[in-house]
Design a protein around this motif. Structure first.
Motif, short mmCIF file in Angstrom:
data_model
loop_
_atom_site.label_atom_id
_atom_site.label_comp_id
_atom_site.label_asym_id
_atom_site.label_seq_id
_atom_site.Cartn_x
_atom_site.Cartn_y
_atom_site.Cartn_z
N VAL A 3 0.86 -1.19 0.00
CA VAL A 3 0.00 0.00 0.00
C VAL A 3 0.90 1.24 0.00
N LEU A 4 0.61 2.11 -0.95
CA LEU A 4 1.37 3.36 -1.09
C LEU A 4 0.42 4.49 -0.68
N VAL A 5 0.82 5.28 0.31
CA VAL A 5 -0.03 6.37 0.80
C VAL A 5 0.60 7.68 0.37
N VAL A 6 -0.13 8.49 -0.39
CA VAL A 6 0.46 9.69 -0.98
C VAL A 6 -0.33 10.93 -0.62
N GLY A 7 0.33 11.89 0.01
CA GLY A 7 -0.23 13.23 0.14
C GLY A 7 -1.48 13.36 0.97
N THR A 8 -1.52 12.64 2.08
CA THR A 8 -2.65 12.84 3.00
C THR A 8 -2.14 13.14 4.39
N SER A 9 -2.87 14.02 5.08
CA SER A 9 -2.50 14.33 6.47
C SER A 9 -2.86 13.17 7.40
N GLY A 10 -3.70 12.24 6.94
CA GLY A 10 -4.06 11.09 7.77
C GLY A 10 -4.85 11.49 9.00
N LEU A 11 -5.63 12.55 8.87
CA LEU A 11 -6.38 13.06 10.03
C LEU A 11 -7.88 12.84 9.92
N VAL A 12 -8.36 12.53 8.72
CA VAL A 12 -9.82 12.44 8.52
C VAL A 12 -10.23 10.96 8.43
N TYR A 13 -11.08 10.57 9.34
CA TYR A 13 -11.55 9.17 9.41
C TYR A 13 -12.90 9.06 8.72
N PRO A 14 -13.22 7.88 8.19
CA PRO A 14 -12.50 6.61 8.33
C PRO A 14 -11.35 6.40 7.35
N ALA A 15 -11.16 7.29 6.36
CA ALA A 15 -10.09 7.05 5.37
C ALA A 15 -8.75 6.82 6.06
N ALA A 16 -8.50 7.58 7.13
CA ALA A 16 -7.20 7.50 7.81
C ALA A 16 -6.97 6.16 8.50
N SER A 17 -8.02 5.33 8.60
CA SER A 17 -7.84 4.02 9.25
C SER A 17 -7.35 2.96 8.26
N LEU A 18 -7.35 3.28 6.95
CA LEU A 18 -6.99 2.26 5.96
C LEU A 18 -5.53 1.82 6.03
N PRO A 19 -4.57 2.73 6.24
CA PRO A 19 -3.17 2.24 6.38
C PRO A 19 -3.02 1.25 7.54
N ALA A 20 -3.72 1.49 8.64
CA ALA A 20 -3.62 0.57 9.78
C ALA A 20 -4.24 -0.78 9.44
N LEU A 21 -5.29 -0.77 8.63
CA LEU A 21 -5.88 -2.04 8.19
C LEU A 21 -4.85 -2.85 7.40
N ALA A 22 -4.12 -2.16 6.51
CA ALA A 22 -3.07 -2.84 5.74
C ALA A 22 -2.00 -3.39 6.68
N ALA A 23 -1.56 -2.57 7.62
CA ALA A 23 -0.50 -3.01 8.55
C ALA A 23 -0.96 -4.22 9.34
N ASP A 24 -2.24 -4.23 9.75
CA ASP A 24 -2.77 -5.38 10.49
C ASP A 24 -2.73 -6.66 9.65
N CYS A 25 -2.79 -6.51 8.32
CA CYS A 25 -2.72 -7.68 7.42
C CYS A 25 -1.27 -8.05 7.14
N GLY A 26 -0.31 -7.32 7.72
CA GLY A 26 1.10 -7.61 7.48
C GLY A 26 1.60 -7.05 6.15
#
Ligand code: OAD
Length: 242
Positions: free
Chosen positions: A184-207
């Protein structure tokens, strides 16, 4: 850069999660960058909430029409083009918070818009899609939205406002794509607005490795495997080159 390229190799499905920084080098302002961000100059509660729409439709409509004009005059940058080209070599799904159409105009075919689109106008009462004229080049402070052809409602921008739910299908497609991704490549987001900001953590949880491209700091933390402190147009052509 070489570590990030390594994390992205393998040809498995790639998800690219983008935010406003993705389109910054196309001349489309972000929301939270100091000095240039839209929310530095405009009050989101007066322009991007259902309450603002109820209170003063003409001001809100004029502001979104101005943004439509800005985006219409913009062109995809080298970052958008690199993402589109990457799909020649592997499955690529774009999940974007952006309401512009620059990924599509760059040639990306699978694009899920979590926050809607500036161009999908619909009736604020019955939801009927409404075609509207091209926006004027000159910004105005107030403009009456067109009437709905089927009911007494008015055309509203097809974007998600604060306090509204995300459209179900793009969200479900995003979760499915992240769950199946090999990177997963995350580009140009402050990562502050949910639920979109929870998607990187979902990827990390999948390893799944999460690579972030952002010239500044963001709200993302341990879910990110590798940070690249660079802009989208600088980093993505080399990062995604075959
Ligand atoms: P923000 O404006 O919150 O964040 C933009 C991010 O892009 C920041 O982290 C910048 O450091 C980074 N950035 C700036 N220039 C860049 C460049 N050239 N290349 C790469 N990154 C760059 O935008 P979003 O995270 O997209 O919601 O904001 C999320 C949501 O908040 C938006 O979708 C919008 C807004 O309110 C709605 O309208 C519902």
């Amino acid at each position: 850069m070489s570590k990030a390229r390594l994390a992205l190799t393998g040809g498995g499905p790639l998800v690219v999660l983008t935010g406003a920084g993705m389109s910054a080098e196309s001349g489309v302002p972000t929301f939270r960058d100091a000095r240039t961000g839209l929310w530095e100059r405009y009050d989101p509660t007066a322009l991007a909430t259902p309450e603002a729409w109820e209170r003063d439709r003409d001001t809100v409509w004029a502001w979104y029409r101005w943004r439509e004009h800005l985006v219409g005059a913009a062109r995809p940058n080298a970052g958008h083009l690199a993402i589109a080209r990457a799909a020649a070599g592997r499955p690529v799904v774009v999940v974007t918070q952006n309401v512009d159409d620059l990924h599509e105009r760059a040639g990306s075919e699978q694009v899920h818009h979590l926050h809607g689109s500036l161009f999908d106008h619909r009736c604020d009462a019955c939801g009927t899609p409404i075609e509207v004229e091209e926006p004027a080049a000159e910004p105005v402070s107030r403009l009456a939205p067109p009437e709905c052809p089927r009911c007494p409602g008015r055309a509203r921008p097809g974007v998600v406002w604060f306090g509204e739910s995300l459209p179900v299908q793009p969200w479900e497609s995003a979760v499915d794509a992240i769950s199946a991704a090999s990177a997963v490549l995350v580009v140009g987001t402050s990562g502050l607005v949910y639920p979109a900001a929870s998607l990187p953590a979902l990827a990390a949880d999948c390893g799944t490795p999460v690579i972030e491209v952002n010239p500044g700091p963001s709200g993302l933390g341990s879910e990110v495997t590798l940070h690249l402190r660079a802009t989208a147009a600088q980093a993505l052509p080399a990062l995604l080159a075959p």
